[in-house]
Design a protein around this motif. Structure first.
Motif, PDB file in Angstrom:
ATOM      1  N   ARG A 124      23.911  42.794  34.843  1.00  0.00           N
ATOM      2  CA  ARG A 124      24.773  42.054  33.918  1.00  0.00           C
ATOM      3  C   ARG A 124      26.111  41.722  34.567  1.00  0.00           C
ATOM      4  O   ARG A 124      26.622  40.602  34.406  1.00  0.00           O
ATOM      5  CB  ARG A 124      24.994  42.877  32.646  1.00  0.00           C
ATOM      6  CG  ARG A 124      25.880  42.190  31.614  1.00  0.00           C
ATOM      7  CD  ARG A 124      25.955  43.002  30.339  1.00  0.00           C
ATOM      8  NE  ARG A 124      24.633  43.145  29.732  1.00  0.00           N
ATOM      9  CZ  ARG A 124      24.403  43.823  28.599  1.00  0.00           C
ATOM     10  NH1 ARG A 124      25.403  44.427  27.973  1.00  0.00           N
ATOM     11  NH2 ARG A 124      23.200  43.900  28.110  1.00  0.00           N
ATOM     12  N   ALA A 125      26.675  42.669  35.308  1.00  0.00           N
ATOM     13  CA  ALA A 125      27.939  42.415  35.995  1.00  0.00           C
ATOM     14  C   ALA A 125      27.746  41.408  37.132  1.00  0.00           C
ATOM     15  O   ALA A 125      28.626  40.573  37.389  1.00  0.00           O
ATOM     16  CB  ALA A 125      28.521  43.711  36.545  1.00  0.00           C
ATOM     17  N   MET A 126      26.605  41.467  37.807  1.00  0.00           N
ATOM     18  CA  MET A 126      26.324  40.496  38.864  1.00  0.00           C
ATOM     19  C   MET A 126      26.202  39.092  38.289  1.00  0.00           C
ATOM     20  O   MET A 126      26.666  38.114  38.890  1.00  0.00           O
ATOM     21  CB  MET A 126      25.037  40.899  39.601  1.00  0.00           C
ATOM     22  CG  MET A 126      25.164  42.195  40.397  1.00  0.00           C
ATOM     23  SD  MET A 126      23.577  42.781  41.033  1.00  0.00           S
ATOM     24  CE  MET A 126      23.128  41.455  42.148  1.00  0.00           C
ATOM     25  N   LEU A 127      25.581  38.979  37.115  1.00  0.00           N
ATOM     26  CA  LEU A 127      25.459  37.680  36.469  1.00  0.00           C
ATOM     27  C   LEU A 127      26.828  37.128  36.080  1.00  0.00           C
ATOM     28  O   LEU A 127      27.100  35.928  36.231  1.00  0.00           O
ATOM     29  CB  LEU A 127      24.556  37.788  35.243  1.00  0.00           C
ATOM     30  CG  LEU A 127      23.069  37.967  35.509  1.00  0.00           C
ATOM     31  CD1 LEU A 127      22.323  38.279  34.220  1.00  0.00           C
ATOM     32  CD2 LEU A 127      22.485  36.723  36.166  1.00  0.00           C
ATOM     33  N   ALA A 130      28.516  35.908  39.208  1.00  0.00           N
ATOM     34  CA  ALA A 130      27.966  34.624  39.649  1.00  0.00           C
ATOM     35  C   ALA A 130      28.473  33.483  38.777  1.00  0.00           C
ATOM     36  O   ALA A 130      28.751  32.379  39.272  1.00  0.00           O
ATOM     37  CB  ALA A 130      26.441  34.682  39.617  1.00  0.00           C
ATOM     38  N   GLU A 131      28.592  33.737  37.486  1.00  0.00           N
ATOM     39  CA  GLU A 131      29.109  32.715  36.582  1.00  0.00           C
ATOM     40  C   GLU A 131      30.553  32.359  36.924  1.00  0.00           C
ATOM     41  O   GLU A 131      30.934  31.181  36.949  1.00  0.00           O
ATOM     42  CB  GLU A 131      29.017  33.217  35.139  1.00  0.00           C
ATOM     43  CG  GLU A 131      29.535  32.235  34.104  1.00  0.00           C
ATOM     44  CD  GLU A 131      29.499  32.814  32.701  1.00  0.00           C
ATOM     45  OE1 GLU A 131      29.928  32.111  31.763  1.00  0.00           O
ATOM     46  OE2 GLU A 131      29.046  33.970  32.545  1.00  0.00           O
ATOM     47  N   LEU A 132      31.376  33.383  37.191  1.00  0.00           N
ATOM     48  CA  LEU A 132      32.772  33.136  37.560  1.00  0.00           C
ATOM     49  C   LEU A 132      32.860  32.390  38.879  1.00  0.00           C
ATOM     50  O   LEU A 132      33.739  31.540  39.076  1.00  0.00           O
ATOM     51  CB  LEU A 132      33.520  34.468  37.654  1.00  0.00           C
ATOM     52  CG  LEU A 132      33.730  35.215  36.333  1.00  0.00           C
ATOM     53  CD1 LEU A 132      34.209  36.630  36.596  1.00  0.00           C
ATOM     54  CD2 LEU A 132      34.718  34.470  35.445  1.00  0.00           C
ATOM     55  N   GLU A 140      42.058  32.396  36.820  1.00  0.00           N
ATOM     56  CA  GLU A 140      41.292  33.255  35.913  1.00  0.00           C
ATOM     57  C   GLU A 140      40.020  33.770  36.587  1.00  0.00           C
ATOM     58  O   GLU A 140      39.672  34.947  36.478  1.00  0.00           O
ATOM     59  CB  GLU A 140      40.943  32.496  34.635  1.00  0.00           C
ATOM     60  CG  GLU A 140      42.144  32.101  33.770  1.00  0.00           C
ATOM     61  CD  GLU A 140      42.873  30.889  34.331  1.00  0.00           C
ATOM     62  OE1 GLU A 140      43.806  30.531  34.209  1.00  0.00           O
ATOM     63  OE2 GLU A 140      42.504  30.269  34.949  1.00  0.00           O
ATOM     64  N   SER A 141      39.332  32.871  37.310  1.00  0.00           N
ATOM     65  CA  SER A 141      38.091  33.265  37.970  1.00  0.00           C
ATOM     66  C   SER A 141      38.348  34.292  39.063  1.00  0.00           C
ATOM     67  O   SER A 141      37.651  35.312  39.155  1.00  0.00           O
ATOM     68  CB  SER A 141      37.401  32.029  38.548  1.00  0.00           C
ATOM     69  OG  SER A 141      36.279  32.397  39.324  1.00  0.00           O
ATOM     70  N   VAL A 142      39.344  34.030  39.895  1.00  0.00           N
ATOM     71  CA  VAL A 142      39.645  34.941  40.999  1.00  0.00           C
ATOM     72  C   VAL A 142      40.093  36.302  40.476  1.00  0.00           C
ATOM     73  O   VAL A 142      39.680  37.356  40.983  1.00  0.00           O
ATOM     74  CB  VAL A 142      40.725  34.324  41.917  1.00  0.00           C
ATOM     75  CG1 VAL A 142      41.227  35.348  42.927  1.00  0.00           C
ATOM     76  CG2 VAL A 142      40.171  33.105  42.635  1.00  0.00           C
ATOM     77  N   THR A 143      40.929  36.297  39.442  1.00  0.00           N
ATOM     78  CA  THR A 143      41.446  37.563  38.903  1.00  0.00           C
ATOM     79  C   THR A 143      40.323  38.412  38.322  1.00  0.00           C
ATOM     80  O   THR A 143      40.273  39.630  38.552  1.00  0.00           O
ATOM     81  CB  THR A 143      42.504  37.283  37.824  1.00  0.00           C
ATOM     82  OG1 THR A 143      43.577  36.530  38.396  1.00  0.00           O
ATOM     83  CG2 THR A 143      43.050  38.582  37.257  1.00  0.00           C
ATOM     84  N   GLU A 144      39.413  37.782  37.578  1.00  0.00           N
ATOM     85  CA  GLU A 144      38.328  38.564  36.966  1.00  0.00           C
ATOM     86  C   GLU A 144      37.331  39.044  38.015  1.00  0.00           C
ATOM     87  O   GLU A 144      36.831  40.175  37.934  1.00  0.00           O
ATOM     88  CB  GLU A 144      37.611  37.738  35.899  1.00  0.00           C
ATOM     89  CG  GLU A 144      36.595  38.551  35.112  1.00  0.00           C
ATOM     90  CD  GLU A 144      36.044  37.831  33.907  1.00  0.00           C
ATOM     91  OE1 GLU A 144      35.046  38.311  33.331  1.00  0.00           O
ATOM     92  OE2 GLU A 144      36.610  36.784  33.533  1.00  0.00           O
ATOM     93  N   ARG A 145      37.036  38.214  39.007  1.00  0.00           N
ATOM     94  CA  ARG A 145      36.141  38.663  40.076  1.00  0.00           C
ATOM     95  C   ARG A 145      36.760  39.831  40.845  1.00  0.00           C
ATOM     96  O   ARG A 145      36.060  40.788  41.220  1.00  0.00           O
ATOM     97  CB  ARG A 145      35.840  37.502  41.021  1.00  0.00           C
ATOM     98  CG  ARG A 145      34.720  36.602  40.553  1.00  0.00           C
ATOM     99  CD  ARG A 145      34.375  35.559  41.581  1.00  0.00           C
ATOM    100  NE  ARG A 145      35.360  34.483  41.629  1.00  0.00           N
ATOM    101  CZ  ARG A 145      35.382  33.550  42.567  1.00  0.00           C
ATOM    102  NH1 ARG A 145      34.513  33.571  43.552  1.00  0.00           N
ATOM    103  NH2 ARG A 145      36.297  32.593  42.546  1.00  0.00           N
ATOM    104  N   LYS A 146      38.058  39.756  41.081  1.00  0.00           N
ATOM    105  CA  LYS A 146      38.737  40.855  41.763  1.00  0.00           C
ATOM    106  C   LYS A 146      38.649  42.134  40.936  1.00  0.00           C
ATOM    107  O   LYS A 146      38.417  43.229  41.477  1.00  0.00           O
ATOM    108  CB  LYS A 146      40.195  40.487  42.016  1.00  0.00           C
ATOM    109  CG  LYS A 146      41.002  41.587  42.685  1.00  0.00           C
ATOM    110  CD  LYS A 146      42.452  41.169  42.845  1.00  0.00           C
ATOM    111  CE  LYS A 146      43.285  42.303  43.434  1.00  0.00           C
ATOM    112  NZ  LYS A 146      44.720  41.929  43.549  1.00  0.00           N
ATOM    113  N   ALA A 147      38.832  42.006  39.619  1.00  0.00           N
ATOM    114  CA  ALA A 147      38.752  43.180  38.744  1.00  0.00           C
ATOM    115  C   ALA A 147      37.354  43.791  38.769  1.00  0.00           C
ATOM    116  O   ALA A 147      37.199  45.026  38.787  1.00  0.00           O
ATOM    117  CB  ALA A 147      39.146  42.795  37.323  1.00  0.00           C
ATOM    118  N   ILE A 148      36.326  42.952  38.778  1.00  0.00           N
ATOM    119  CA  ILE A 148      34.949  43.458  38.837  1.00  0.00           C
ATOM    120  C   ILE A 148      34.729  44.246  40.124  1.00  0.00           C
ATOM    121  O   ILE A 148      34.152  45.352  40.118  1.00  0.00           O
ATOM    122  CB  ILE A 148      33.944  42.295  38.733  1.00  0.00           C
ATOM    123  CG1 ILE A 148      33.996  41.671  37.340  1.00  0.00           C
ATOM    124  CG2 ILE A 148      32.528  42.779  39.043  1.00  0.00           C
ATOM    125  CD1 ILE A 148      33.129  40.431  37.193  1.00  0.00           C
TER     126      ILE A 148
END
Length: 218
Positions: A124-127, A130-132, A140-148
């Motif tokens: 689920r986190a990988m999905l 990939a969506e981001l 927003e995309s970079v910040t959330e991917r970094k947090a993951i």
């Protein structure tokens, strides 16, 4: 001389490919320059390491069939189709015959997915990741991917600490059993028999012969 439109298109394609290849060599990467994104916050060019070649996947200059991509990644053909169907992979480019053709960028992304999977990141986190990624390198995309990745890194570090503790316990047990084996071997070994002077002195017949006097002696 007649020049057909198809020849012009091929010449343009070859020219564009030559420019991309030259730019890749200058940047010392195998991914095309289009794989480099500009961050909106500072305007600097940043290399997307999700698209950079990994040590496991070989660099290539041509596309691959799905069978070749499966052999290069260690995944099955069914798994590659499944990843594309659920959204882990972007729709793979297809030729006129509808056969999938995997690019270097596709292989690089698959290699990164395999690293996330092997370190225990849930599907689920990988999905979500990939969506981001498909949304581009917005703030927003970079910040959330970094947090993951930060959360996952903490989880991996905790797992490694637990494994190190468990490994130390195993080494301790192995050393303990080694000492127990040495003690058991020492106890089971037969005691050495002492021969020589002590045996001769303890023999009654030897003692009687030593004290007897010769016949006729005064």
């Amino acid at each position: 001389m007649l020049v057909f439109s198809g020849d012009i298109d091929r010449q343009r394609a070859l020219y564009a490919y030559g420019r991309r290849k030259a730019a890749c060599q200058l940047d010392n990467i195998d991914a095309p320059p289009a794989r480099m994104r500009r961050l909106a916050d500072n305007g600097r060019t940043a290399l997307d390491f999700e698209r950079a070649p990994t040590s496991r996947l070989p660099a290539m200059t041509t596309s691959m069939t799905i069978a070749q991509a499966a052999a290069a990644t260690g995944l099955s053909v069914h798994t590659l189709r499944y990843y594309e169907r659920i959204g882990l992979l972007d729709p793979v480019e297809r030729r006129d015959n509808s056969h999938r053709r995997y690019t270097q960028e596709d292989l690089n992304w698959i290699g990164f997915l395999l690293k996330l999977k092997s370190t225990g990141l849930p599907v689920r986190a990988m999905l979500r990741y990939a969506e981001l990624r498909r949304l581009g390198n917005s703030m927003e995309s970079v910040t959330e991917r970094k947090a993951i990745l930060l959360d996952h890194t903490l989880s991996v570090q905790q797992t490694l600490a637990e494994l190190q503790s468990n490994l130390a316990a195993l080494h301790h047990k192995i050393a303990l059993y080694g000492e127990m084996e040495k003690q058991a071997m020492a106890q089971s070994a037969p005691a050495p028999r002492k021969r020589g002077l002590k045996t001769a002195l303890s023999d009654p017949r030897t003692d009687a012969a030593a004290t007897a006097q010769p016949a006729g002696a005064n």
